[in-house]
Design a protein around this motif. Structure first.
Motif, PDB file in Angstrom:
ATOM      1  N   HIS A   7      -4.085  -0.924  -6.681  1.00  0.00           N
ATOM      2  CA  HIS A   7      -4.235   0.142  -5.687  1.00  0.00           C
ATOM      3  C   HIS A   7      -3.950  -0.409  -4.278  1.00  0.00           C
ATOM      4  O   HIS A   7      -3.266   0.237  -3.473  1.00  0.00           O
ATOM      5  CB  HIS A   7      -5.655   0.706  -5.776  1.00  0.00           C
ATOM      6  N   LYS A   8      -4.454  -1.618  -4.030  1.00  0.00           N
ATOM      7  CA  LYS A   8      -4.242  -2.247  -2.721  1.00  0.00           C
ATOM      8  C   LYS A   8      -2.731  -2.489  -2.509  1.00  0.00           C
ATOM      9  O   LYS A   8      -2.183  -2.184  -1.461  1.00  0.00           O
ATOM     10  CB  LYS A   8      -5.008  -3.580  -2.695  1.00  0.00           C
ATOM     11  N   MET A   9      -2.089  -2.986  -3.565  1.00  0.00           N
ATOM     12  CA  MET A   9      -0.657  -3.272  -3.457  1.00  0.00           C
ATOM     13  C   MET A   9       0.129  -1.981  -3.195  1.00  0.00           C
ATOM     14  O   MET A   9       1.026  -1.938  -2.343  1.00  0.00           O
ATOM     15  CB  MET A   9      -0.164  -3.925  -4.753  1.00  0.00           C
ATOM     16  N   ASP A  42      -6.228   4.858   8.316  1.00  0.00           N
ATOM     17  CA  ASP A  42      -5.534   4.198   9.419  1.00  0.00           C
ATOM     18  C   ASP A  42      -4.046   4.362   9.138  1.00  0.00           C
ATOM     19  O   ASP A  42      -3.371   3.440   8.738  1.00  0.00           O
ATOM     20  CB  ASP A  42      -5.941   2.718   9.457  1.00  0.00           C
ATOM     21  N   ASP A  43      -3.564   5.595   9.336  1.00  0.00           N
ATOM     22  CA  ASP A  43      -2.252   5.927   8.825  1.00  0.00           C
ATOM     23  C   ASP A  43      -1.125   5.566   9.787  1.00  0.00           C
ATOM     24  O   ASP A  43      -1.105   5.997  10.938  1.00  0.00           O
ATOM     25  CB  ASP A  43      -2.241   7.424   8.516  1.00  0.00           C
ATOM     26  N   ALA A  57       2.305  -1.192   0.084  1.00  0.00           N
ATOM     27  CA  ALA A  57       3.735  -0.855  -0.020  1.00  0.00           C
ATOM     28  C   ALA A  57       4.035   0.405   0.795  1.00  0.00           C
ATOM     29  O   ALA A  57       5.040   0.475   1.516  1.00  0.00           O
ATOM     30  CB  ALA A  57       4.113  -0.643  -1.483  1.00  0.00           C
ATOM     31  N   LEU A  58       3.124   1.381   0.704  1.00  0.00           N
ATOM     32  CA  LEU A  58       3.302   2.629   1.454  1.00  0.00           C
ATOM     33  C   LEU A  58       3.290   2.351   2.958  1.00  0.00           C
ATOM     34  O   LEU A  58       4.108   2.875   3.718  1.00  0.00           O
ATOM     35  CB  LEU A  58       2.171   3.589   1.081  1.00  0.00           C
ATOM     36  N   GLU A  59       2.377   1.481   3.358  1.00  0.00           N
ATOM     37  CA  GLU A  59       2.272   1.158   4.784  1.00  0.00           C
ATOM     38  C   GLU A  59       3.526   0.421   5.260  1.00  0.00           C
ATOM     39  O   GLU A  59       4.045   0.686   6.345  1.00  0.00           O
ATOM     40  CB  GLU A  59       1.026   0.302   5.011  1.00  0.00           C
ATOM     41  N   ALA A  60       4.031  -0.499   4.414  1.00  0.00           N
ATOM     42  CA  ALA A  60       5.243  -1.241   4.776  1.00  0.00           C
ATOM     43  C   ALA A  60       6.422  -0.270   4.904  1.00  0.00           C
ATOM     44  O   ALA A  60       7.228  -0.353   5.837  1.00  0.00           O
ATOM     45  CB  ALA A  60       5.536  -2.304   3.720  1.00  0.00           C
ATOM     46  N   HIS A  61       6.490   0.679   3.959  1.00  0.00           N
ATOM     47  CA  HIS A  61       7.547   1.700   3.974  1.00  0.00           C
ATOM     48  C   HIS A  61       7.481   2.482   5.282  1.00  0.00           C
ATOM     49  O   HIS A  61       8.487   2.712   5.955  1.00  0.00           O
ATOM     50  CB  HIS A  61       7.325   2.613   2.761  1.00  0.00           C
ATOM     51  N   ASP A  62       6.249   2.860   5.690  1.00  0.00           N
ATOM     52  CA  ASP A  62       6.085   3.654   6.906  1.00  0.00           C
ATOM     53  C   ASP A  62       6.372   2.834   8.152  1.00  0.00           C
ATOM     54  O   ASP A  62       7.050   3.303   9.069  1.00  0.00           O
ATOM     55  CB  ASP A  62       4.658   4.211   6.977  1.00  0.00           C
TER      56      ASP A  62
END
Ligand SMILES: C[S@@+](CC[C@H](N)C(=O)[O-])C[C@H]1O[C@@H](n2cnc3c(N)ncnc32)[C@H](O)[C@@H]1O
Length: 233
Positions: free
Chosen positions: A37-39, A78-79, A43-48
């Motif tokens: 889940h953390k990964m 913390d989006d 990944a989503l944060e890196a994408h953003d």
């Protein structure tokens, strides 16, 4: 992922959920498989962090004249995308809707740039001139998309008062060049195995907007495998 066995079963649960007990990004994955889940969230944060500044440059006009935005929905609270919006457009008041299972009540970010409101987007979306749904609907069934878009309509003002929903999502375009169409179809396969959602072509998106009572939409420039819609009440 046990796909061969899954094909032989008479189930509607996606294979990822059969294996892990929840779909990708579902909040219960935090306990079921903490590392995975953390990964996924990293990944989503890196994408953003990589993509959002480019998207905001490409689609600068999207936020012209907009005073307030509700961003659905923040993972850790913390989006990266909501932050990028308020940094690029400091006059915009931004509220991030957070799954109530991850947060209770209302709070603000430490720097005061963003307000966080706990709520289930199927039942309530905090009012704003614009609601942003970035990679939300492709996780979901047509029925849940209709429920969320109905909440969006309640949350925004009329079109003449600047009300609109901004939807960033995959739009399958069968005329795309080979590798781009492959990318779109691979996301479709990935999401069919990991979530209850699917990718849609423009006709399918149009039908979803129409069913939810929206009168018109604009499909803005395509952005790799992703596209952006403005949808009007
Ligand atoms: C992959 S994220 C969606 C992508 C996100 N909009 C973005 O661009 O980063 C899925 C998030 O939706 C949240 N979520 C799922 N169902 C929800 C609901 N019914 N109401 C509010 N949030 C929800 C989950 O907690 C998770 O953080």
């Amino acid at each position: 992922m046990g796909l061969a066995d899954w094909f032989k079963k008479d189930v509607l649960t996606p294979p990822f959920e059969e294996l892990h007990g929840a779909t990708l990004f579902h909040e219960s994955m935090k306990n079921l498989d903490t590392d995975f889940h953390k990964m996924a969230n990293e990944a989503l944060e890196a994408h953003d962090n990589f993509g959002i500044p480019i998207a905001l440059r490409e689609f600068r006009d999207l936020f012209n004249g907009i005073q307030s935005v509700t961003y659905c929905c923040g993972g850790s609270g913390d989006d990266a995308a909501a932050r990028a919006i308020v940094k690029a457009f400091p006059h915009i008041k931004c509220t991030v809707l957070v799954d109530p299972k991850m947060m209770i009540g209302t709070k603000s970010s430490d720097d005061g740039l963003i307000s966080y409101v706990a709520g289930d987007m199927l039942n309530f979306i905090p009012p704003a001139q614009t609601v942003v749904l970035k990679f939300v609907l492709h996780f979901l069934t047509d029925e849940d998309c209709a429920k969320i878009l109905a909440q969006c309509r309640k949350a925004i003002p009329s079109r003449k008062d600047g009300g609109k929903v901004i939807i960033a999502d995959i739009v399958i375009d069968y005329n795309s060049p080979g590798p781009m169409l492959e990318a779109q179809l691979l996301v479709d396969i990935g999401f069919m195995t990991m979530t209850k959602g699917r990718q849609r072509d423009e006709n399918e998106w149009r039908q979803i907007f129409k069913n939810a009572g929206f009168t018109d939409y604009k499909l803005l420039k395509k952005f790799g495998a992703r596209s952006v819609f403005e949808v009007y009440p």
